[in-house]
Design an enzyme around this catalytic site. Structure first.
Site, PDB file in Angstrom:
ATOM      1  CG  HIS A 163      -1.585  -1.345   1.317  1.00  0.00           C
ATOM      2  ND1 HIS A 163      -1.640  -2.074   2.466  1.00  0.00           N
ATOM      3  CD2 HIS A 163      -2.133  -2.107   0.352  1.00  0.00           C
ATOM      4  CE1 HIS A 163      -2.210  -3.230   2.220  1.00  0.00           C
ATOM      5  NE2 HIS A 163      -2.520  -3.264   0.955  1.00  0.00           N
ATOM      6  CB  CYS A 183      -8.178  -0.930 -15.057  1.00  0.00           C
ATOM      7  SG  CYS A 183      -8.887  -2.280 -14.103  1.00  0.00           S
TER       8      CYS A 183
HETATM    9  C1  PEP Z   1      -5.817  -5.813 -11.293  1.00  0.00           C
HETATM   10  O1  PEP Z   1      -5.853  -6.862 -10.645  1.00  0.00           O
HETATM   11  O2  PEP Z   1      -5.306  -5.737 -12.415  1.00  0.00           O
HETATM   12  C2  PEP Z   1      -6.371  -4.580 -10.738  1.00  0.00           C
HETATM   13  C3  PEP Z   1      -6.490  -3.503 -11.479  1.00  0.00           C
HETATM   14  O3  PEP Z   1      -6.696  -4.568  -9.423  1.00  0.00           O
HETATM   15  P1  PEP Z   1      -5.645  -4.497  -8.246  1.00  0.00           P
HETATM   16  O4  PEP Z   1      -4.299  -4.248  -8.827  1.00  0.00           O
HETATM   17  O5  PEP Z   1      -6.097  -3.409  -7.350  1.00  0.00           O
HETATM   18  O6  PEP Z   1      -5.776  -5.859  -7.649  1.00  0.00           O
END
Ligand code: PEP
Ligand code: MG
Length: 755
Positions: free
Chosen positions: A367, A680
């Site tokens: 984080h 994303c």
């Molecule tokens: C992912 O898993 O690609 C994502 C965008 O979520 P996080 O990185 O927050 O797990």
């Protein structure tokens, strides 16, 4: 102690007198070796100092040929002295010449000595030199004698650390204590930072290591240990553990160590040998740190880390600085150095003065890393003993791209980096000029670039980058940096602020994605063997619907009068999506009934992060309004390679056919159903990978703020049809030799794409 004249206490007292005498550094060293030799009833006592060039130089000797002083120089991989320096461990031998590493140095005349006892001169776990005694007769040095010599070495450590010996050195051969260091770690947040070290938890400086009164020092040590134990008990009893930012199991481990007899015994012994209570703690801590740096077993390292922490607390207790570090004013260009740091602690600093962050721990998805990225602070993690090696005020360069750190860099390195910084600034200016240009490829295809965000500090990035919107708002970040569950009103406030900042650009909120590596310090979670495969994200949301419901309510209220997009993480089965969607419907009904304003329209989407969803695309697309590929998780699960485990995280290339075929499946299914599909994960933030995604049919990507410029610059030059012609046939090639990365790299080069 057998044979010693008056034992270590007398010796330490005499040493203190010598330290206070107004004599030259060389005279002082010469006197010290005479005293030690006499006290230990040894014919020889020598001090070797580790130099910047990683060799060991004889600085003083009693018993060996004095002409060899400052002439005898050994490598650390050479001889018994080298062995002690390398291993940072004492070595006692009754027949030194029989040892395979014995190296004969004729100029010293040491061939007549049979017994050898060498101890490392340590400070904060770093080897500064080696202290040696030798005897003609074959003898076995006792544990007490070894301990006594180690204690004596502390005095020398202080002397070397004070810089006093530097005057005796030839240029380029100074003591290593302040040498430039090039440290390798893991890149956490991109960027370059030049500045000066600020220790997040300043080491307690122990200035007086020699005791006046052993009884008094023993009592001080015991009292401090008593207070330490008490404070741990108090923290454990305190329900709001989060306030201390610590987890229960860590505190439990602390409590166990605070009662550990071996540890206690070592410190008491050190006091009995004539050290102050602080000196004793530091002496034992230095050993712990040296062991920690050499331990390869992760469990053992963790425990040694705990012990190190505990020693720090004890030092703060002893010096009356037990209220934690006082926040001194940050210098203009601060580089924060810490073992680890909570995201909240990082946010507490004055951002405008921080140029970089260096952590001994910290993973690419932890984080504090996420916050560092959001703040645009160059960060490097997993830098071994960074906080032990760096002193406050030391010049430091953080290379968040290469994952490297330069501590006390030489002039040429500093100049090279200053040039890189200027180059980056020029490039940033070029990206800024693209801010208002839409992201359209050369052949007229719109590939919208959205932002990944999650904190208030991200919001200015929308305007700065000219992003099309926020493609992924990670709502859990607010929860992760808080010390207690954010109330609905607090959530509502953040979501409104986000929507206000975005204006008429769309924002996609992801509901809480906690569990796995995303832990809330104030929420008791169950121990899980495989947390990434465990009770997390939508699973937790459905099992604890109260939490999800209140979040959805806050989101719907924030979206009053506007369009609202929300999506669920880690959907593995369509039924989960149905149940989550039902919660949204229920909350809408509730708000309507109570006369709250509703969003104009609510779009509900699912994240494609679990491979099972790849085989239910038609089912999910007939229910969801849009899909967003979370490639960080999807790739981790496709390849069964833990994204937060540095050994395997980058083992498999997401630009190889299996992952690309998976991404294509989602894009094509979206097209079939006429529903928008975005991606994303971090993948989209890399220009070459973005070329592949555009070629596979993605028309919207959500990337980190710093990636908007480089990805857009590339899109503007891209011919998507040409990229498709290169890439798509490779996905039909089943020979197992297709190399899309190489092919796309060649394509990018040939078409002059800025990568
Ligand atoms: C992912 O898993 O690609 C994502 C965008 O979520 P996080 O990185 O927050 O797990
Ligand atoms: Mg994810």
């Amino acid at each position: 102690m057998r044979g010693a004249l008056g034992g270590p206490r007398v010796l330490l007292r005499r040493l203190r007198e010598v330290m206070a005498e107004p004599v030259s550094a060389q005279d002082r060293l010469d006197k010290i070796v005479v005293l030690i030799a006499a006290n230990m009833v040894a014919e020889v006592c020598s001090v070797y100092v580790l130099r910047v060039d990683q060799t060991l130089e004889l600085y003083a000797t009693e018993g060996l040929n004095r002409d060899a002083v400052h002439l005898t120089v050994m490598r650390v991989d050479e001889g018994l002295v080298g062995h002690v320096a390398r291993e940072a461990e004492s070595l006692a031998l009754s027949d030194a010449q029989a040892h395979p590493e014995f190296a004969y140095r004729p100029e010293t005349g040491e061939e007549v000595y049979n017994s050898f006892l060498g101890v490392p001169i340590l400070r904060a776990g770093n080897t500064l030199g080696v202290l040696v005694v030798q005897n003609r007769a074959r003898r076995t040095y006792t544990e007490e004698e070894i301990e006594a010599l180690q204690t004596t070495a502390m005095v020398l450590a202080e002397m070397i650390a004070s810089g006093e010996l530097t005057a005796l050195a030839k240029p380029g051969a100074e003591p290593a204590i302040r040498r430039p260091l090039h440290l390798k770690g893991v890149a956490l947040a991109d960027g370059l930072g030049l500045g000066h070290v600020v220790l997040h938890e300043p080491r307690v400086k122990v200035t007086n290591v020699i005791a006046d009164d052993v009884v008094k020092e023993t009592a001080r040590l015991d009292a401090a240990i008593g207070k330490l134990r008490h404070s741990i008990d108090v923290m454990l009893e305190d329900d709001g553990l989060a306030k201390a930012g610590e987890h229960r199991d860590i505190l439990e481990a602390y409590r166990m160590f605070a009662h550990d007899r071996g540890w206690m015994h070592k410190m008491r012994e050190a006091v009995l040998s004539g050290l102050t209570a602080e000196g004793a703690v530091e002496r034992v801590q230095s050993d712990t740190r040296a062991r920690m740096m050499r331990a390869s077993d992760p469990y053992l390292r963790e425990r040694l880390h705990d012990l190190d922490d505990l020693a720090n607390r004890l030092l703060r207790e002893l010096t009356g600085r037990n209220r934690g570090p006082e926040r001194e004013a940050l210098p203009e260009n601060a580089i924060l150095v810490a073992r680890n740091m909570s995201p909240a602690a990082l946010l507490d600093y004055d951002r405008s003065r921080i140029r970089g962050l260096v952590l001994e721990e910290g993973g690419t998805t932890s984080h504090v890393t996420i916050v560092a990225r959001a703040l645009g602070i160059a960060a490097v993690g997993q830098v071994e003993n960074a906080a032990g090696l760096a002193d406050p005020g030391d010049p430091m360069i953080v290379d968040g791209q290469a994952g490297e750190v330069h501590l006390r860099p030489p002039g040429d390195v500093e100049e090279a980096y200053a040039e890189k910084v200027r180059f980056r600034a020029r490039r940033q200016a070029q990206y800024a000029a693209l801010r208002t240009r839409p992201s359209v490829t050369k052949d007229g295809v719109h590939v919208d670039l959205h932002l990944n965000a999650g904190l208030l500090v991200d919001l200015p990035h929308i305007a700065e980058t000219g992003a099309a919107g926020i493609g992924l708002f990670r709502t859990e970040l607010q929860f992760m940096i808080a010390s207690a569950f954010p109330r609905i009103s607090e959530q509502l406030k953040l979501y409104r602020a986000v929507l206000d900042a975005a204006g008429d650009r769309p924002v996609t909120f992801r509901t809480l994605d906690i569990g796995g590596d995303k832990v809330l310090p104030y929420m008791r979670t169950v121990e899980e063997e495989n947390p990434a495969l465990g009770w997390r994200a939508i699973r937790l949301g459905l099992d604890r619907p109260g939490l999800l419901r209140s979040q959805v309510r806050a989101l719907l209220r924030a979206g009053s009068g506007r369009e609202l997009r929300l999506m669920f993480p880690m959907v593995a089965a369509v039924d989960e999506f149905d149940r989550a969607r039902a919660i949204v419907e229920r909350e809408l009904t509730h708000l309507r009934k109570h006369g709250h304003g509703l969003p104009e329209k609510v779009f509900v989407g699912a994240m494609v992060e679990v491979p099972s969803l790849l085989f239910q695309l038609d089912e999910i697309l007939s229910r969801a309004d849009f899909l967003s590929v979370g490639s960080n998780d999807l790739v981790q699960f496709l390849y069964a390679a833990d994204r937060s485990n540095v050994r395997v995280a980058d083992r498999f290339d997401p630009l190889s056919p299996p992952a690309l075929r998976a991404f294509r499946m989602v894009a094509e299914a979206g097209l079939r159903h006429g529903k928008p599909v975005t991606l994303c994960g971090e993948l989209a933030s890399r220009p070459l990978e973005a070329v592949a995604l555009a070629a596979l049919g993605y028309r919207a990507l959500s990337v980190s703020p710093a990636a908007i410029g480089p990805v857009k610059a590339m899109m503007l030059e891209l011919d998507v049809s040409a990229a498709r012609r290169i890439l798509l046939p490779m996905l039909e090639d089943h020979s197992g030799t297709a190399d899309p990365r190489a092919a796309l790299t060649a394509f990018a080069k040939a078409s002059g794409l800025p990568l």
